[in-house]
Enzyme design. Structure first.
Site, PDB file in Angstrom:
ATOM      1  CG  ASP A 176      63.695 -91.681 106.459  1.00  0.00           C
ATOM      2  OD1 ASP A 176      63.584 -92.527 105.588  1.00  0.00           O
ATOM      3  OD2 ASP A 176      64.955 -91.374 106.916  1.00  0.00           O
TER       4      ASP A 176
ATOM      5  CG  ASP B  69      68.014 -95.952 104.983  1.00  0.00           C
ATOM      6  OD1 ASP B  69      68.721 -97.029 105.358  1.00  0.00           O
ATOM      7  OD2 ASP B  69      67.646 -96.058 104.058  1.00  0.00           O
TER       8      ASP B  69
HETATM    9  C1  G6P Z   1      66.997 -94.327 101.469  1.00  0.00           C
HETATM   10  C2  G6P Z   1      68.322 -93.593 101.711  1.00  0.00           C
HETATM   11  C3  G6P Z   1      68.982 -93.339 100.178  1.00  0.00           C
HETATM   12  C4  G6P Z   1      68.927 -94.542  99.544  1.00  0.00           C
HETATM   13  C5  G6P Z   1      67.219 -94.758  99.001  1.00  0.00           C
HETATM   14  C6  G6P Z   1      67.039 -95.982  98.316  1.00  0.00           C
HETATM   15  O1  G6P Z   1      66.216 -92.984 101.186  1.00  0.00           O
HETATM   16  O2  G6P Z   1      68.582 -92.847 102.626  1.00  0.00           O
HETATM   17  O3  G6P Z   1      70.479 -93.387 100.733  1.00  0.00           O
HETATM   18  O4  G6P Z   1      69.599 -94.427  98.179  1.00  0.00           O
HETATM   19  O5  G6P Z   1      66.923 -95.172 100.587  1.00  0.00           O
HETATM   20  O6  G6P Z   1      67.563 -97.206  99.056  1.00  0.00           O
HETATM   21  P1  G6P Z   1      67.794 -98.501  98.072  1.00  0.00           P
HETATM   22  O7  G6P Z   1      68.169 -99.219  99.454  1.00  0.00           O
HETATM   23  O8  G6P Z   1      66.679 -99.159  97.680  1.00  0.00           O
HETATM   24  O9  G6P Z   1      68.987 -98.447  97.297  1.00  0.00           O
HETATM   25 MG    MG Z   2      66.662 -90.969 105.865  1.00  0.00          MG
END
Ligand code: G6P
Ligand code: MG
Length: 217
Positions: free
Chosen positions: A8, A10
């Site tokens: 993953d 983030d």
């Molecule tokens: C990851 C992060 C989320 C985020 C999602 C979508 O899962 O942990 O916080 O909302 O990605 O990301 P984006 O950059 O496409 O909005």
């Molecule tokens: Mg994450």
């Protein structure tokens, strides 16, 4: 045995959770909706649209407004991540990726974010991944296993030969549902269902990790 790792992004490789928070907070302030750092914790791993709906706490808006709000949040987010550089890698992430490559194992990115490519390029680690599964790859998001299954398929490996590294509850559940070995990064309250829980990737060596996985998975 484990032949590939799916990371993953983030909260595992870099702490963009903070930038997501700042972007959502700015939007919430503009809408006059209270939004705390703690509430943001529940949005880890949650796709953009579901995150917005959670932030709106039951307030309803026409579909076109929802689209505009998502775009606005993403504009803010893109503004914040412009400053990302290799210094923003979390401790241990690059070292582990390099060890995986050197050992002839595979590495994929498995992130729900549509900005994942941009982020790993800014971090300077794009060339350490054999495959990328991101917010454009599948329809059903975490906690569905689809994204990780897609990443494993790109690596040419069955889930039983891949370990997923996740910091979010939704991500741990997605990996478990897909039949992967799961490494949870963070507190037990969040990732306690993983086969192995670590506070961070700092100082984590590949050999030690594989050994720990073989006894706990
Ligand atoms: C990851 C992060 C989320 C985020 C999602 C979508 O899962 O942990 O916080 O909302 O990605 O990301 P984006 O950059 O496409 O909005
Ligand atoms: Mg994450």
């Amino acid at each position: 045995s484990i032949k590939g790792f799916i990371f993953d992004l983030d909260g595992v490789v870099t702490d963009t959770a903070e930038y997501h928070y700042q972007a959502w907070k700015r939007l919430a302030d503009e809408l006059g909706i209270p939004f705390t750092r703690e509430e943001n914790e529940a949005l880890r791993g949650i796709p953009r649209r579901e995150s917005l709906l959670m932030l709106l706490k039951g307030r309803t808006y026409p579909e076109t407004t929802l689209d505009e709000l998502m775009e606005r949040k993403n504009r803010y987010y893109l503004e914040y991540i412009r400053a990302i550089s290799p210094r923003d890698l979390l401790p241990g992430a690059r070292e582990l990726l390099q060890e995986i490559r050197a050992a002839g194992l595979k590495a994929a990115l498995g992130s729900a974010s549509k900005n994942a490519r941009e982020v790993i390029e800014r971090l300077g680690i794009a060339d350490l991944f054999d495959a990328i599964a991101d917010g454009y790859s599948v329809t059903r998001q975490k906690p569905a296993p689809d994204l990780f299954l897609h990443a494993a398929a790109l690596l040419g490996l069955p889930p039983t030969e891949c370990a997923v590294v996740e910091d979010a509850t939704a991500g741990v559940e997605a990996a478990l549902a897909g039949g992967f070995t799961v490494i949870g990064i963070g507190p037990h309250e969040r990732v306690g269902r993983a086969h192995l829980v670590l506070p961070s990737l700092a100082g984590v060596s590949l050999s030690k990790l594989l050994e720990q996985l073989s006894v706990s998975a």
